[in-house]
Scaffold this motif. Sequence first.
Motif, PDB file in Angstrom:
ATOM      1  N   GLU A  43      78.507  52.706  40.507  1.00 53.99           N
ATOM      2  CA  GLU A  43      77.802  53.148  39.305  1.00 53.99           C
ATOM      3  C   GLU A  43      78.150  52.272  38.106  1.00 53.99           C
ATOM      4  OE1 GLU A  43      79.084  57.186  39.145  1.00 53.99           O
ATOM      5  OE2 GLU A  43      77.303  57.924  40.164  1.00 53.99           O
ATOM      6  N   LYS A  44      79.372  51.788  38.050  1.00 59.75           N
ATOM      7  CA  LYS A  44      79.768  50.909  36.955  1.00 59.75           C
ATOM      8  C   LYS A  44      79.076  49.560  37.046  1.00 59.75           C
ATOM      9  CE  LYS A  44      84.404  52.773  36.389  1.00 59.75           C
ATOM     10  NZ  LYS A  44      85.822  52.473  36.483  1.00 59.75           N
ATOM     11  N   ARG A  45      78.801  49.096  38.247  1.00 57.80           N
ATOM     12  CA  ARG A  45      78.242  47.771  38.462  1.00 57.80           C
ATOM     13  C   ARG A  45      76.717  47.731  38.424  1.00 57.80           C
ATOM     14  NH1 ARG A  45      81.058  43.808  37.603  1.00 57.80           N
ATOM     15  NH2 ARG A  45      79.973  42.600  39.161  1.00 57.80           N
ATOM     16  N   LYS A  46      76.042  48.868  38.393  1.00 55.95           N
ATOM     17  CA  LYS A  46      74.579  48.866  38.446  1.00 55.95           C
ATOM     18  C   LYS A  46      73.974  48.318  37.158  1.00 55.95           C
ATOM     19  CE  LYS A  46      73.793  53.538  36.772  1.00 55.95           C
ATOM     20  NZ  LYS A  46      73.282  54.849  37.067  1.00 55.95           N
ATOM     21  N   ALA A  47      72.784  47.795  37.269  1.00 51.45           N
ATOM     22  CA  ALA A  47      72.079  47.246  36.114  1.00 51.45           C
ATOM     23  C   ALA A  47      71.610  48.390  35.214  1.00 51.45           C
ATOM     24  CB  ALA A  47      70.898  46.422  36.579  1.00 51.45           C
ATOM     25  N   ARG A  48      71.820  48.251  33.944  1.00 49.32           N
ATOM     26  CA  ARG A  48      71.424  49.298  33.003  1.00 49.32           C
ATOM     27  C   ARG A  48      70.319  48.853  32.066  1.00 49.32           C
ATOM     28  NH1 ARG A  48      75.542  53.247  33.219  1.00 49.32           N
ATOM     29  NH2 ARG A  48      77.374  52.461  34.264  1.00 49.32           N
ATOM     30  N   TYR A  49      70.140  47.576  31.911  1.00 51.34           N
ATOM     31  CA  TYR A  49      69.120  47.056  31.000  1.00 51.34           C
ATOM     32  C   TYR A  49      67.791  46.984  31.725  1.00 51.34           C
ATOM     33  CZ  TYR A  49      66.715  43.894  27.838  1.00 51.34           C
ATOM     34  OH  TYR A  49      65.818  43.332  26.981  1.00 51.34           O
ATOM     35  N   ARG A  50      66.772  47.568  31.102  1.00 46.70           N
ATOM     36  CA  ARG A  50      65.429  47.540  31.677  1.00 46.70           C
ATOM     37  C   ARG A  50      64.454  47.059  30.617  1.00 46.70           C
ATOM     38  NH1 ARG A  50      66.673  53.010  32.830  1.00 46.70           N
ATOM     39  NH2 ARG A  50      67.938  53.081  34.684  1.00 46.70           N
ATOM     40  N   VAL A  51      63.528  46.199  31.022  1.00 49.45           N
ATOM     41  CA  VAL A  51      62.493  45.727  30.097  1.00 49.45           C
ATOM     42  C   VAL A  51      61.356  46.738  30.144  1.00 49.45           C
ATOM     43  CG1 VAL A  51      60.933  43.860  29.504  1.00 49.45           C
ATOM     44  CG2 VAL A  51      63.159  43.343  30.485  1.00 49.45           C
ATOM     45  N   ASP A  53      58.291  49.019  27.772  1.00 47.94           N
ATOM     46  CA  ASP A  53      57.315  48.739  26.715  1.00 47.94           C
ATOM     47  C   ASP A  53      57.976  48.760  25.340  1.00 47.94           C
ATOM     48  OD1 ASP A  53      55.254  48.439  28.530  1.00 47.94           O
ATOM     49  OD2 ASP A  53      54.678  50.559  28.422  1.00 47.94           O
ATOM     50  N   ASP A  54      58.943  49.652  25.151  1.00 46.90           N
ATOM     51  CA  ASP A  54      59.644  49.713  23.875  1.00 46.90           C
ATOM     52  C   ASP A  54      60.423  48.429  23.613  1.00 46.90           C
ATOM     53  OD1 ASP A  54      58.717  52.278  23.431  1.00 46.90           O
ATOM     54  OD2 ASP A  54      60.495  53.218  24.325  1.00 46.90           O
ATOM     55  N   VAL A  55      61.088  47.914  24.642  1.00 50.78           N
ATOM     56  CA  VAL A  55      61.850  46.679  24.495  1.00 50.78           C
ATOM     57  C   VAL A  55      60.913  45.513  24.208  1.00 50.78           C
ATOM     58  CG1 VAL A  55      63.351  45.043  25.713  1.00 50.78           C
ATOM     59  CG2 VAL A  55      63.740  47.496  25.933  1.00 50.78           C
ATOM     60  N   LYS A  56      59.793  45.447  24.906  1.00 54.43           N
ATOM     61  CA  LYS A  56      58.822  44.384  24.667  1.00 54.43           C
ATOM     62  C   LYS A  56      58.281  44.448  23.236  1.00 54.43           C
ATOM     63  CE  LYS A  56      57.344  44.071  29.456  1.00 54.43           C
ATOM     64  NZ  LYS A  56      56.264  44.339  30.406  1.00 54.43           N
ATOM     65  N   ALA A  57      58.011  45.660  22.752  1.00 53.12           N
ATOM     66  CA  ALA A  57      57.520  45.817  21.381  1.00 53.12           C
ATOM     67  C   ALA A  57      58.583  45.381  20.376  1.00 53.12           C
ATOM     68  CB  ALA A  57      57.120  47.271  21.130  1.00 53.12           C
ATOM     69  N   PHE A  58      59.839  45.687  20.653  1.00 52.86           N
ATOM     70  CA  PHE A  58      60.927  45.272  19.764  1.00 52.86           C
ATOM     71  C   PHE A  58      60.992  43.753  19.683  1.00 52.86           C
ATOM     72  CE2 PHE A  58      65.317  43.976  19.084  1.00 52.86           C
ATOM     73  CZ  PHE A  58      65.630  44.656  17.914  1.00 52.86           C
ATOM     74  N   TYR A  59      60.942  43.090  20.835  1.00 51.12           N
ATOM     75  CA  TYR A  59      60.968  41.627  20.855  1.00 51.12           C
ATOM     76  C   TYR A  59      59.754  41.046  20.128  1.00 51.12           C
ATOM     77  CZ  TYR A  59      64.815  41.524  24.236  1.00 51.12           C
ATOM     78  OH  TYR A  59      66.017  41.644  24.857  1.00 51.12           O
ATOM     79  N   ARG A  60      58.588  41.634  20.339  1.00 46.46           N
ATOM     80  CA  ARG A  60      57.383  41.136  19.704  1.00 46.46           C
ATOM     81  C   ARG A  60      57.458  41.270  18.189  1.00 46.46           C
ATOM     82  NH1 ARG A  60      54.124  44.688  21.400  1.00 46.46           N
ATOM     83  NH2 ARG A  60      53.774  45.716  19.415  1.00 46.46           N
ATOM     84  N   VAL A  61      57.890  42.422  17.714  1.00 49.96           N
ATOM     85  CA  VAL A  61      57.936  42.681  16.278  1.00 49.96           C
ATOM     86  C   VAL A  61      58.994  41.814  15.606  1.00 49.96           C
ATOM     87  CG1 VAL A  61      58.512  44.451  14.561  1.00 49.96           C
ATOM     88  CG2 VAL A  61      57.009  44.999  16.461  1.00 49.96           C
ATOM     89  N   ASN A  62      60.127  41.614  16.262  1.00 45.63           N
ATOM     90  CA  ASN A  62      61.229  40.851  15.667  1.00 45.63           C
ATOM     91  C   ASN A  62      61.202  39.378  16.024  1.00 45.63           C
ATOM     92  OD1 ASN A  62      62.819  42.923  14.227  1.00 45.63           O
ATOM     93  ND2 ASN A  62      62.749  43.868  16.251  1.00 45.63           N
ATOM     94  N   ARG A  63      60.169  38.936  16.756  1.00 41.18           N
ATOM     95  CA  ARG A  63      59.944  37.536  17.106  1.00 41.18           C
ATOM     96  C   ARG A  63      61.064  36.925  17.927  1.00 41.18           C
ATOM     97  NH1 ARG A  63      57.128  35.353  11.566  1.00 41.18           N
ATOM     98  NH2 ARG A  63      55.567  36.968  11.516  1.00 41.18           N
ATOM     99  N   TYR A  64      61.599  37.682  18.850  1.00 38.78           N
ATOM    100  CA  TYR A  64      62.536  37.140  19.823  1.00 38.78           C
ATOM    101  C   TYR A  64      61.726  36.588  20.980  1.00 38.78           C
ATOM    102  CZ  TYR A  64      66.328  39.567  17.406  1.00 38.78           C
ATOM    103  OH  TYR A  64      67.224  39.991  16.492  1.00 38.78           O
ATOM    104  N   PRO A  65      62.264  35.630  21.720  1.00 34.50           N
ATOM    105  CA  PRO A  65      61.528  35.140  22.896  1.00 34.50           C
ATOM    106  C   PRO A  65      61.334  36.279  23.888  1.00 34.50           C
ATOM    107  CG  PRO A  65      63.516  33.836  22.505  1.00 34.50           C
ATOM    108  CD  PRO A  65      63.509  34.937  21.512  1.00 34.50           C
ATOM    109  N   ALA A  66      60.177  36.347  24.480  1.00 33.64           N
ATOM    110  CA  ALA A  66      59.860  37.423  25.427  1.00 33.64           C
ATOM    111  C   ALA A  66      60.777  37.339  26.639  1.00 33.64           C
ATOM    112  CB  ALA A  66      58.407  37.338  25.874  1.00 33.64           C
ATOM    113  N   ALA A  67      61.203  38.487  27.110  1.00 35.87           N
ATOM    114  CA  ALA A  67      62.089  38.523  28.275  1.00 35.87           C
ATOM    115  C   ALA A  67      61.309  38.717  29.531  1.00 35.87           C
ATOM    116  CB  ALA A  67      63.114  39.636  28.121  1.00 35.87           C
TER     117      ALA A  67
END
Length: 67
Positions: A43-51, A53-67
């Motif tokens: 459980e400690k080693r599992k991936a927790r970050y998921r892309v 729609d909210d994350v994509k919108a955050f990147y789009r609004v703040n002009r970070y490179p798309a993941a």
Amino acid sequence: MKSARKATLKRRDFLLALGAGAAATAAAPLATKAVADTESYDEKRKARYRVTDDVKAFYRVNRYPAA
């Protein structure tokens, strides 16, 4: 002169109580017990970050490179 001395003693008593209260407040978090971790190794080693729609919108609004 006596009235000035009485005022000084009251001020000293106040500062002493203030210092004692601060020391007691600082020591309070140290009195709690530590709790063991409940997650297993997998459980400690599992991936927790998921892309999402909210994350994509955050990147789009703040002009970070798309993941």
